[in-house]
Design an enzyme around this catalytic site. Structure first.
Site, PDB file in Angstrom:
ATOM      1  N   CYS A   2       0.843  -1.180   0.000  1.00 42.64           N
ATOM      2  CA  CYS A   2       0.000   0.000   0.000  1.00 42.64           C
ATOM      3  C   CYS A   2       0.885   1.238   0.000  1.00 42.64           C
ATOM      4  O   CYS A   2       1.872   1.317   0.723  1.00 42.64           O
ATOM      5  CB  CYS A   2      -0.949   0.074   1.193  1.00 42.64           C
ATOM      6  SG  CYS A   2      -2.072  -1.294   1.309  1.00 42.64           S
ATOM      7  N   ARG A  27       4.118  -0.700  -4.668  1.00 39.11           N
ATOM      8  CA  ARG A  27       3.775  -1.152  -3.319  1.00 39.11           C
ATOM      9  C   ARG A  27       2.455  -1.918  -3.285  1.00 39.11           C
ATOM     10  O   ARG A  27       2.129  -2.552  -2.281  1.00 39.11           O
ATOM     11  CB  ARG A  27       3.686   0.037  -2.361  1.00 39.11           C
ATOM     12  CG  ARG A  27       4.963   0.830  -2.261  1.00 39.11           C
ATOM     13  CD  ARG A  27       4.760   2.013  -1.343  1.00 39.11           C
ATOM     14  NE  ARG A  27       4.697   1.600   0.036  1.00 39.11           N
ATOM     15  CZ  ARG A  27       5.736   1.537   0.849  1.00 39.11           C
ATOM     16  NH1 ARG A  27       6.923   1.871   0.419  1.00 39.11           N
ATOM     17  NH2 ARG A  27       5.594   1.151   2.095  1.00 39.11           N
ATOM     18  N   TRP A  74      -2.792  -2.844  -1.614  1.00 45.66           N
ATOM     19  CA  TRP A  74      -2.495  -4.279  -1.708  1.00 45.66           C
ATOM     20  C   TRP A  74      -3.380  -4.925  -0.647  1.00 45.66           C
ATOM     21  O   TRP A  74      -3.159  -4.728   0.551  1.00 45.66           O
ATOM     22  CB  TRP A  74      -1.013  -4.527  -1.435  1.00 45.66           C
ATOM     23  CG  TRP A  74      -0.629  -5.966  -1.621  1.00 45.66           C
ATOM     24  CD1 TRP A  74      -0.276  -6.571  -2.797  1.00 45.66           C
ATOM     25  CD2 TRP A  74      -0.563  -6.985  -0.612  1.00 45.66           C
ATOM     26  NE1 TRP A  74       0.005  -7.897  -2.575  1.00 45.66           N
ATOM     27  CE2 TRP A  74      -0.159  -8.182  -1.246  1.00 45.66           C
ATOM     28  CE3 TRP A  74      -0.800  -7.004   0.761  1.00 45.66           C
ATOM     29  CZ2 TRP A  74       0.012  -9.377  -0.560  1.00 45.66           C
ATOM     30  CZ3 TRP A  74      -0.634  -8.199   1.445  1.00 45.66           C
ATOM     31  CH2 TRP A  74      -0.230  -9.372   0.779  1.00 45.66           C
ATOM     32  N   ASN A 100      -1.800   2.078   5.619  1.00 38.58           N
ATOM     33  CA  ASN A 100      -0.929   0.982   5.191  1.00 38.58           C
ATOM     34  C   ASN A 100      -0.610   0.175   6.435  1.00 38.58           C
ATOM     35  O   ASN A 100      -0.184   0.738   7.439  1.00 38.58           O
ATOM     36  CB  ASN A 100       0.350   1.569   4.566  1.00 38.58           C
ATOM     37  CG  ASN A 100       1.375   0.506   4.244  1.00 38.58           C
ATOM     38  OD1 ASN A 100       1.042  -0.665   4.077  1.00 38.58           O
ATOM     39  ND2 ASN A 100       2.627   0.907   4.154  1.00 38.58           N
ATOM     40  N   GLY A 101      -0.823  -1.139   6.389  1.00 36.52           N
ATOM     41  CA  GLY A 101      -0.546  -1.965   7.563  1.00 36.52           C
ATOM     42  C   GLY A 101      -1.762  -2.800   7.917  1.00 36.52           C
ATOM     43  O   GLY A 101      -2.649  -3.002   7.080  1.00 36.52           O
ATOM     44  N   GLU A 484      16.553 -19.679  -5.643  1.00 36.62           N
ATOM     45  CA  GLU A 484      16.214 -18.382  -6.222  1.00 36.62           C
ATOM     46  C   GLU A 484      15.604 -18.546  -7.617  1.00 36.62           C
ATOM     47  O   GLU A 484      14.648 -17.860  -7.980  1.00 36.62           O
ATOM     48  CB  GLU A 484      17.465 -17.490  -6.228  1.00 36.62           C
ATOM     49  CG  GLU A 484      17.373 -16.196  -7.016  1.00 36.62           C
ATOM     50  CD  GLU A 484      16.273 -15.247  -6.573  1.00 36.62           C
ATOM     51  OE1 GLU A 484      15.632 -15.486  -5.528  1.00 36.62           O
ATOM     52  OE2 GLU A 484      16.026 -14.278  -7.310  1.00 36.62           O
ATOM     53  N   LYS A 488      11.884 -17.201  -8.716  1.00 36.32           N
ATOM     54  CA  LYS A 488      11.664 -16.282  -9.840  1.00 36.32           C
ATOM     55  C   LYS A 488      10.609 -16.838 -10.777  1.00 36.32           C
ATOM     56  O   LYS A 488       9.710 -16.137 -11.200  1.00 36.32           O
ATOM     57  CB  LYS A 488      12.998 -16.101 -10.564  1.00 36.32           C
ATOM     58  CG  LYS A 488      13.314 -14.748 -11.074  1.00 36.32           C
ATOM     59  CD  LYS A 488      13.797 -13.719 -10.097  1.00 36.32           C
ATOM     60  CE  LYS A 488      13.029 -13.582  -8.829  1.00 36.32           C
ATOM     61  NZ  LYS A 488      13.723 -12.872  -7.791  1.00 36.32           N
ATOM     62  N   GLU A 491       6.971 -16.820  -9.177  1.00 39.43           N
ATOM     63  CA  GLU A 491       6.301 -15.548  -8.902  1.00 39.43           C
ATOM     64  C   GLU A 491       5.856 -14.802 -10.148  1.00 39.43           C
ATOM     65  O   GLU A 491       4.887 -14.038 -10.088  1.00 39.43           O
ATOM     66  CB  GLU A 491       7.138 -14.649  -7.978  1.00 39.43           C
ATOM     67  CG  GLU A 491       8.334 -13.990  -8.588  1.00 39.43           C
ATOM     68  CD  GLU A 491       9.031 -13.046  -7.603  1.00 39.43           C
ATOM     69  OE1 GLU A 491      10.250 -12.971  -7.643  1.00 39.43           O
ATOM     70  OE2 GLU A 491       8.350 -12.374  -6.801  1.00 39.43           O
ATOM     71  N   HIS A 507      15.748 -38.370  -1.629  1.00 41.60           N
ATOM     72  CA  HIS A 507      15.058 -38.483  -0.338  1.00 41.60           C
ATOM     73  C   HIS A 507      13.593 -38.079  -0.440  1.00 41.60           C
ATOM     74  O   HIS A 507      12.953 -37.832   0.582  1.00 41.60           O
ATOM     75  CB  HIS A 507      15.787 -37.640   0.713  1.00 41.60           C
ATOM     76  CG  HIS A 507      17.202 -38.089   0.944  1.00 41.60           C
ATOM     77  ND1 HIS A 507      17.502 -39.276   1.550  1.00 41.60           N
ATOM     78  CD2 HIS A 507      18.380 -37.527   0.602  1.00 41.60           C
ATOM     79  CE1 HIS A 507      18.826 -39.420   1.592  1.00 41.60           C
ATOM     80  NE2 HIS A 507      19.378 -38.374   1.021  1.00 41.60           N
ATOM     81  N   LYS A 606       5.764  -5.048  -4.262  1.00 44.24           N
ATOM     82  CA  LYS A 606       7.217  -4.946  -4.206  1.00 44.24           C
ATOM     83  C   LYS A 606       7.748  -4.883  -2.779  1.00 44.24           C
ATOM     84  O   LYS A 606       8.740  -5.503  -2.444  1.00 44.24           O
ATOM     85  CB  LYS A 606       7.643  -3.698  -4.996  1.00 44.24           C
ATOM     86  CG  LYS A 606       9.139  -3.479  -5.062  1.00 44.24           C
ATOM     87  CD  LYS A 606       9.785  -4.523  -5.943  1.00 44.24           C
ATOM     88  CE  LYS A 606      11.291  -4.386  -6.005  1.00 44.24           C
ATOM     89  NZ  LYS A 606      11.893  -5.670  -6.430  1.00 44.24           N
TER      90      LYS A 606
HETATM   91  O1  M6R Z   1      12.826  -5.634  -0.012  1.00 41.53           O
HETATM   92  P1  M6R Z   1      13.280  -6.957   0.495  1.00 41.53           P
HETATM   93  O2  M6R Z   1      14.570  -7.401  -0.108  1.00 41.53           O
HETATM   94  O3  M6R Z   1      13.333  -7.035   1.984  1.00 41.53           O
HETATM   95  O4  M6R Z   1      12.166  -7.969   0.010  1.00 41.53           O
HETATM   96  C1  M6R Z   1      12.197  -9.311   0.360  1.00 41.53           C
HETATM   97  C2  M6R Z   1      11.230 -10.116  -0.468  1.00 41.53           C
HETATM   98  O5  M6R Z   1       9.928  -9.650  -0.287  1.00 41.53           O
HETATM   99  C3  M6R Z   1      11.563 -10.057  -1.963  1.00 41.53           C
HETATM  100  O6  M6R Z   1      12.871 -10.462  -2.215  1.00 41.53           O
HETATM  101  C4  M6R Z   1      10.599 -10.945  -2.763  1.00 41.53           C
HETATM  102  O7  M6R Z   1      10.808 -12.282  -2.424  1.00 41.53           O
HETATM  103  C5  M6R Z   1      10.769 -10.715  -4.264  1.00 41.53           C
HETATM  104  N1  M6R Z   1       9.502 -10.477  -4.870  1.00 41.53           N
HETATM  105  C6  M6R Z   1      11.402 -11.868  -4.951  1.00 41.53           C
HETATM  106  O8  M6R Z   1      11.603 -11.626  -6.305  1.00 41.53           O
END
Ligand code: M6R
Length: 611
Positions: A2, A27, A74, A100-101, A484, A488, A491, A507, A606
């Site tokens: 937000c 955001r 959001w 926001n929150g 990672e 990627k 998401e 396993h 984000k």
């Molecule tokens: O701003 P930050 O690095 O603390 O954010 C952490 C995660 O929210 C962020 O890396 C998220 O996993 C990304 N969308 C991954 O691509």
């Protein structure tokens, strides 16, 4: 999550607030809204969808007001509907609030207000706030008193802006565990969740602290801290960075632009720091804590998502170079642990945004332990950058796409510099020290070489775009790369993907493998390559298709897997940077082939400022 923007001044603030919301759209982008107070009248515009939709709607009416506030949402409580979009109002439509929150005790407050005759039209937690202020306004002399009384009743995390039609000259703002910054102008003042929304208008800012309540008119800002119960002298700071408004240029979206910024990101993160010619590393951000760093015997890294995976790469680097034990914790889990913590432990928080609620909570948890708190942060002036004792900035510039790309590259680069810094002291592994420094200087060109193969990666990606599941595997330094890579892909393409340590396949996960379940194997040169080969063989024996990342020159792997993506030869410890560039492109091209909006994937935001 937000975004909040506010304006009070002599001009009409509508355009400024809408522009600010566009800057903050990273955001949250479920819905957006603005409230304008003009004279004693309040007008609200709300829309589901992107801010551009709201802009279109508002521009038809061209409303003007000198007090305007806006919100991009959001969703946490209540679906994505116009009713649930902010601003939320009291029953009498005289008080408007953006938030926001999360208000954790909203159900309790809502029930209490219902007994007082209030009704609720949305499913949001936020709607209780304007009604609670309204409730107190009937008993207390001023809006400020009622606002503070309402804040005393709510539990949770918030940044809140409240306005009243009875006070068309004043913005009321409050912060607890969620960022809010005031911009100071001439005969005008601004409010925003982060400076990017207002820095076009002013460089003078006040970062609100937890429990601060601010009363803002066009010519005055006063701040009262609820916890200390006293008026505080707000510190005006100067934003020390240029308008970093990221522009797309010729790129179709921010994600691709940011992936292609990898070489520049490494260069900036190493500039003046990694000095291979002098065999030394200089980290200005750690200078103030050099003495304390001599006595540390354990490092606990806390982070979320991609930053957590960068932390896992850092764990190996620091342990190998400096011989200091490192643990990496998901910040969201760390805060609930009851682990022993000695004063010689360092807590190292990694965050691109510097605003991630879970990471902030982890830092807060150790506040009274007397331990050193360090940060690796990208967003200058963010909450984590300000609350840590010292740290190293990533200097990757604004990262706009929700999927973190160049931030990971910068975080691993900085972690290797911290490992070098600590290793220089202990002289634990002088051979690796030298090799790593040299590699850091060569890494931008190698990342560029990976980017130069984007068209080949695209071809491979398009071949795999219709699979439902994917496994990513790797060993040792390539294990975080597998995690990672899977994150990627899931998401932005919504394909189920799991990252696994290659040796763990037998396993359990091997049971899933068949012709419909491909594996992405990270099989670059390393002392463990043959073991990874064996794991690939086990997958092939069960009919699973395999794509591999291999080191240039490895021809034999072609007989083992279906498709190969080559990366340049590089030091094992820094290969994750090149793996990431390749897996980012792979995920990107799959998502594009499936027709998705890569910059704004569904359900995400984000900056994750709620727990
Ligand atoms: O701003 P930050 O690095 O603390 O954010 C952490 C995660 O929210 C962020 O890396 C998220 O996993 C990304 N969308 C991954 O691509």
């Amino acid at each position: 999550m937000c975004g909040i923007v506010g304006y009070i001044g002599n001009k009409s603030g509508t355009g400024m607030v809408l522009d600010g919301l566009e800057a903050l759209e990273y955001r949250g982008y479920d819905s957006a809204g603005i409230a304008l107070i003009d004279g004693a009248k309040g007008q609200v515009f709300k829309q589901v969808g992107r801010v551009s939709g709201l802009v279109k709607e508002v521009s038809k009416k061209k409303p003007e007001a000198r007090l305007v506030m806006g919100h991009t949402r959001w969703a946490t409580h209540g679906g994505v509907t116009v009713q649930n979009a902010h601003p939320q109002a009291n029953n009498r439509q005289s008080i408007f609030v953006v938030h926001n929150g999360i208000i954790e005790n909203f159900a309790e407050i809502r029930a209490k207000l219902k007994t007082e005759g209030y009704h609720f039209d949305s499913q949001t937690d936020t709607e209780v706030i304007p009604n609670l202020i309204d409730f107190y306004l009937k008993q207390l002399p001023t809006f400020e008193d009622a606002f503070k009384a309402a804040l005393n009743d709510v539990r949770g995390a918030y940044s809140i802006v409240a306005v009243s039609t009875k006070e068309p000259e004043t913005l009321y703002a409050a912060r607890l565990s969620s960022p809010l910054v005031i911009g100071i102008g001439k005969d005008e003042n601004f409010l925003a969740s982060d400076p990017s929304a207002i820095m076009e208008h002013t460089k003078k800012v006040i970062y609100l602290e937890d429990y601060d309540v601010a009363v803002i008119t066009k010519s005055k800002v006063s701040v009262h801290n609820l916890k200390q119960d006293k008026q505080t002298e707000p510190k005006v700071e100067l934003l020390d960075y240029e308008n970093e408004q990221a522009l797309l240029g010729d790129y179709p979206n921010f994600m691709l632009k940011e992936i292609f910024e990898a070489p520049a990101t490494i260069k900036t993160a190493t500039l003046g720091r990694a000095q291979a010619d002098k065999n030394l590393v200089k980290l200005g951000g750690l200078e103030s804590v050099l003495r304390q760093l001599k006595f540390i015997d354990r490092i606990v890294i806390v982070a979320c998502g991609t930053s957590y995976y960068a932390g896992l790469v850092g764990e190996y680097l620091i342990e190998e170079l400096a011989g200091i034990p490192v643990e990496v914790h998901l910040a969201s889990e760390f805060k609930y642990r009851d682990e022993p913590f000695s004063r010689s432990t360092v807590l190292l928080a990694i965050s691109q945004s510097g605003e991630t609620a879970d990471t902030i909570a982890a830092l807060k948890k150790v506040e009274d332990y007397g331990v050193l708190r360090l940060g690796i942060v990208n967003a200058v002036g963010s909450t984590i950058a300000r609350m840590t004792d010292a740290g190293v900035y990533c200097h990757a510039g604004p990262e706009k796409a929700v999927a973190s790309t160049k931030a990971f590259i910068a975080q691993v680069t900085v972690l290797s510099e911290i490992a070098l810094h600590l290793g220089a002291e202990s002289k634990n592994n002088p051979k690796l020290f030298k090799a790593l420094l040299k590699e850091l200087n060569e890494l931008p060109a190698k990342a560029q070489a990976v980017l130069d193969t984007a068209d080949q990666i695209k071809k491979v990606a398009e071949k795999y775009k219709d699979y439902r599941d994917f496994l990513f595997i790797g060993r040792h330094n390539a294990f975080p790369s597998a995690l990672e890579g899977a994150l990627k892909l899931k998401e932005i393409s919504y394909i189920h993907a799991e990252g696994y340590a290659a040796g763990e396949m037998k396993h359990g996960p091997l049971a899933m493998i068949d012709a419909s379940f491909p594996t992405f194997a990270i099989a670059t040169d390393s002392p463990l390559l043959e073991k990874t080969y064996s794991n690939i063989q086990e997958i092939r024996a069960r009919g699973g298709p395999v794509v591999a990342i291999a080191t240039e020159g490895n021809k034999s792997i072609k007989d083992l897997v279906d498709d190969v993506i080559y990366i340049p030869k590089a030091l094992d410890e820094l290969q994750p940077v090149l793996h990431a560039t390749a897996t980012q492109l792979f995920a990107y091209y799959i998502a594009m082939a499936r027709g998705y909006d890569v910059d704004r994937p569904r359900n995400l935001a984000k900056s994750v400022t709620v727990e």
